[in-house]
Structure formats: C-alpha cells, structure tokens
Design an enzyme around this catalytic site. Structure first.
Site, mmCIF file in Angstrom:
data_model
loop_
_atom_site.group_PDB
_atom_site.id
_atom_site.type_symbol
_atom_site.label_atom_id
_atom_site.label_comp_id
_atom_site.label_asym_id
_atom_site.label_seq_id
_atom_site.Cartn_x
_atom_site.Cartn_y
_atom_site.Cartn_z
ATOM 1 N N SER A 44 75.878 24.859 25.819
ATOM 2 C CA SER A 44 77.122 24.520 26.510
ATOM 3 C C SER A 44 78.363 24.696 25.650
ATOM 4 O O SER A 44 79.454 24.796 26.180
ATOM 5 C CB SER A 44 77.062 23.078 27.029
ATOM 6 N N ASP A 279 84.633 15.141 25.603
ATOM 7 C CA ASP A 279 83.917 14.253 26.528
ATOM 8 C C ASP A 279 82.786 13.489 25.850
ATOM 9 O O ASP A 279 81.924 12.938 26.520
ATOM 10 C CB ASP A 279 83.376 15.061 27.714
ATOM 11 N N HIS A 282 81.196 17.401 23.894
ATOM 12 C CA HIS A 282 81.847 18.685 23.651
ATOM 13 C C HIS A 282 83.224 18.473 23.054
ATOM 14 O O HIS A 282 83.809 17.399 23.240
ATOM 15 C CB HIS A 282 81.950 19.471 24.964
#
Ligand SMILES: *[C@@H]1O[C@H](CO)[C@@H](O)[C@H](O)[C@H]1NC(C)=O
Ligand SMILES: *[C@@H]1O[C@H](CO)[C@@H](O)[C@H](O)[C@H]1NC(C)=O
Ligand SMILES: *[C@@H]1O[C@H](CO)[C@@H](O)[C@H](O)[C@H]1NC(C)=O
Ligand SMILES: *[C@@H]1O[C@H](CO)[C@@H](O)[C@H](O)[C@H]1NC(C)=O
Ligand SMILES: *[C@@H]1O[C@H](CO)[C@@H](O)[C@H](O)[C@H]1NC(C)=O
Length: 307
Positions: A44, A279, A282
């Site tokens: 991600s 968050d 990330h």
C-alpha cells in the site's frame, strides 16, 4: 554489459532497509535522464489503485478511493495517503508522468506501470498457510507481482531484444515491502523471528532470478524515516505530533483501528504537511517527499556508478 542505468528498488525489509536494484546499461549522459520507464512492485505504500480494482477486496480496502484520502490533491486518487507517494516523487524526479496502476484499463503505460497492491506480502501465501496464518484475499505477493511484470513485458515488447533494450532504460522499484509480512504474523500472535531470514532471502532470490544482470543495491528507507522523525522540526513537521496520525482519533498516536481514517466522524488535521503519519499506517505526502529526497541523495552515487 557495459555501463548501467536503470533500476533501483527501495524495499522495506525487516531491518527496514530499502533494496535497490540497478540494472543494465546505456551511454552515459546524465544517468537519471536516461531512465525512460519505471516499474513499481510493492504494497500500500506504493499502490496507486490496484487494490480497489481487485474483486474480493472489501470496502475497508477501498478507503483510498474516498476523501480524506487524496485531500491534498483535491480528490481521492486511490493512494493510501493525503497525496503523492514516494514512487510519484521518483517518477517526477526522472521527468516522467505518474505511473498508472497496472490493473486499470485504458490508461497509458508508455513509461512503465505500477504493480503494487495494498496488503501484499513478500512471501508466498503458501508460506503462511503452512503456518496457519490467515492471508489477505488478494493473493499478490512479490512473486505474483514479478509475474505480472513479466507478462506485461511479454505482451508489450515487440521482441526479446526490444525488451532488453527497454529494461536497459528502466528503473524497477521494489518496496517498501515486508511490513505486511510482519503485521500478519504479529497480529496473529505468531513468532516473527523466523520470518526475518526468509523474507530477505526470498526477496533477493526472486529479484536475482528475475534480473540476473542487474546490480542489487540497498537504500535505507527506514533511515529516511528516522531522519524525518529525529529532525522533524527543521523540516517543518510539528514536533508535538510527530508520532500522531493526522487522520484518526484516540490514544497517544491518534489511532484506533475500530475508528480508522475514512470512517464516519473521524477527524482530519487541518494541515497534513505538518504531520509525518497520515493514518497511523501510512505516511503523509510531505513525509513521502522528504524520504524520497533522502533516498535519492543516498542512492545517486550508486546509480551513477551503475550507469
Ligand atoms: C479509452 O481511451 C480513449 C482515448 O483516450 C477514449 O477515446 C475512449 O473513449 C476510452 N474508452 C473507455 C472505455 O474509457
Ligand atoms: C511460491 O510459490 C510458487 C508457486 O506456488 C513456487 O513455485 C515458488 O517456489 C514459491 N516461492 C517461494 C519463495 O516460496
Ligand atoms: C509470451 O506471450 C506469448 C503469446 O501470448 C506466449 O505464447 C508466451 O508463452 C509468453 N512467454 C512468456 C515467457 O511469458
Ligand atoms: C537536521 O536538519 C538541519 C537542517 O537541514 C541540518 O543542518 C541537520 O544536520 C539535521 N540534523 C540531523 C540529525 O539530521
Ligand atoms: C475506538 O473506537 C471505538 C469505536 O468507535 C470506540 O468504541 C472505542 O472506545 C475507541 N477506543 C479508544 C481507545 O478511543
């Protein structure tokens, strides 16, 4: 092969080192300007829209397609951040357009493709299944992504020599990758010690198999992260919130996995560029920009030597 261009890969492995793979050759005229294609593999931290296109991924996986993700860019762009990722800053530094996610249809892949998928592990799912560790539905470990890259080249090159020529002018970036391998085992209460050697050995073996004539270099993603963490206030980050997520709520880190960024009512900080963590999992665009700066500084000598 003579001089080299192409390929580096920051790969987050257990020591949170980045792995840089430098490949191939070309006539030396300023190494970076010779790179015409970038191929990204990863999780991600590099996903630019593949996860949301995989059927079977759940709605939580699709937060990257909703605000506040992307808010710094004015709209969600399927990235797990408020804005751009490290790969975006790298392609920008090379004077190339942002890479499209490989699973997107009808997009240009003229300068490379992004194969990264959120949640991906370095090790095969079979490794985890054998240990009774549940794996994510998207079965896209490093090996699968390498296979995508191989098929991509096979279907877009005109010939083997065309492919070789293209790779000579390419940068393959792997990583950051490996953190999900740790999360999986950690969250499910398994010992992580045994993963360590497996991860590095497996990742290196895959890469060397895939790019036998490439040079593998390590860059230090974790070092870049430490650098901004330690030196945050000089770099414009808010000192008092250096460990807090910009988007999130609760606890010392502003993180609650039951009320994560993107869930209804979860607050977002007014200025993400003052935060390192976006968050809780990330990083912010600004952190990505700074870490990329750090990594590019660090790997430039190696890249130039390889050119
Ligand atoms: C695909 O892209 C072309 C050129 O940009 C455009 O004309 C066409 O309408 C697009 N097709 C779809 C299905 O989006
Ligand atoms: C991963 O799985 C594939 C096929 O399922 C196998 O050929 C390969 O050896 C495995 N690689 C590792 C590192 O376990
Ligand atoms: C490349 O593609 C052709 C045609 O689709 C296929 O027959 C061939 O097996 C592929 N080769 C590799 C190495 O994937
Ligand atoms: C922090 O940043 C300042 C300004 O860029 C620099 O002079 C200093 O060496 C940095 N310190 C560390 C520990 O990186
Ligand atoms: C985390 O969020 C859940 C759901 O909103 C809430 O019930 C819980 O109290 C929160 N925990 C903390 C530590 O804030």
């Amino acid at each position: 092969m003579g001089s080299t261009r192409a390929v580096f890969l920051p790969l987050l492995l257990l020591a949170f080192q980045s792995l840089i793979l430098s490949c191939c050759s070309a006539s030396p005229k300023g190494p970076l300007s010779l790179i015409e294609n970038v191929y990204q593999l990863g999780d991600s931290t590099a996903d630019a829209g593949n996860l949301i296109r995989i059927t079977g991924s759940n709605s939580e996986d699709k937060v990257s397609a909703r605000l506040p993700y992307g808010e710094t860019l004015g709209k969600p762009t399927d990235r797990f951040s408020d804005g751009l990722l490290m790969v975006d800053y790298i392609t920008r530094a090379l004077g190339l357009p942002l890479l499209n996610p490989s699973l997107a249809r009808n997009r240009s892949f003229e300068h490379g493709a992004n194969f990264a998928v959120g949640g991906s592990t370095v090790l095969n799912s079979s490794f985890y299944k054998a240990k009774n560790v549940a794996v994510p539905a998207t079965n896209t470990p490093l090996r699968a992504q390498l296979q995508w890259l191989r098929s991509f080249l096979n279907s877009t090159c005109k010939s083997l020599s065309d492919c070789a020529e293209r790779l000579r002018r390419s940068l393959v970036i792997v990583g950051e990758m490996g953190s999900n391998d740790f999360f999986l085992s950690f969250l499910q209460g398994k010992s992580i010690r045994e993963y360590r050697n497996n991860l590095v050995r497996s990742a290196l073996a895959s890469l060397r198999r895939e790019f036998p004539r490439a040079t593998v270099l390590f860059g230090d993603y974790y070092g870049g992260y430490q650098h901004i963490l330690r030196n945050g206030s000089h770099l414009g980050f808010d000192r008092s919130s250096r460990l807090k997520a910009c988007c999130g709520t609760g606890g010392p880190y502003n993180v609650n996995i039951s009320a994560s960024c993107g869930s209804p009512g979860v607050p977002v900080c007014p200025d993400p560029s003052r935060f390192i963590s976006w968050d809780g999992l990330h990083l912010t665009q600004e952190a990505h920009r700074r870490i990329t700066e750090f990594i590019l500084d660090q790997i430039s000598p190696g890249l130039i030597r390889a050119t």
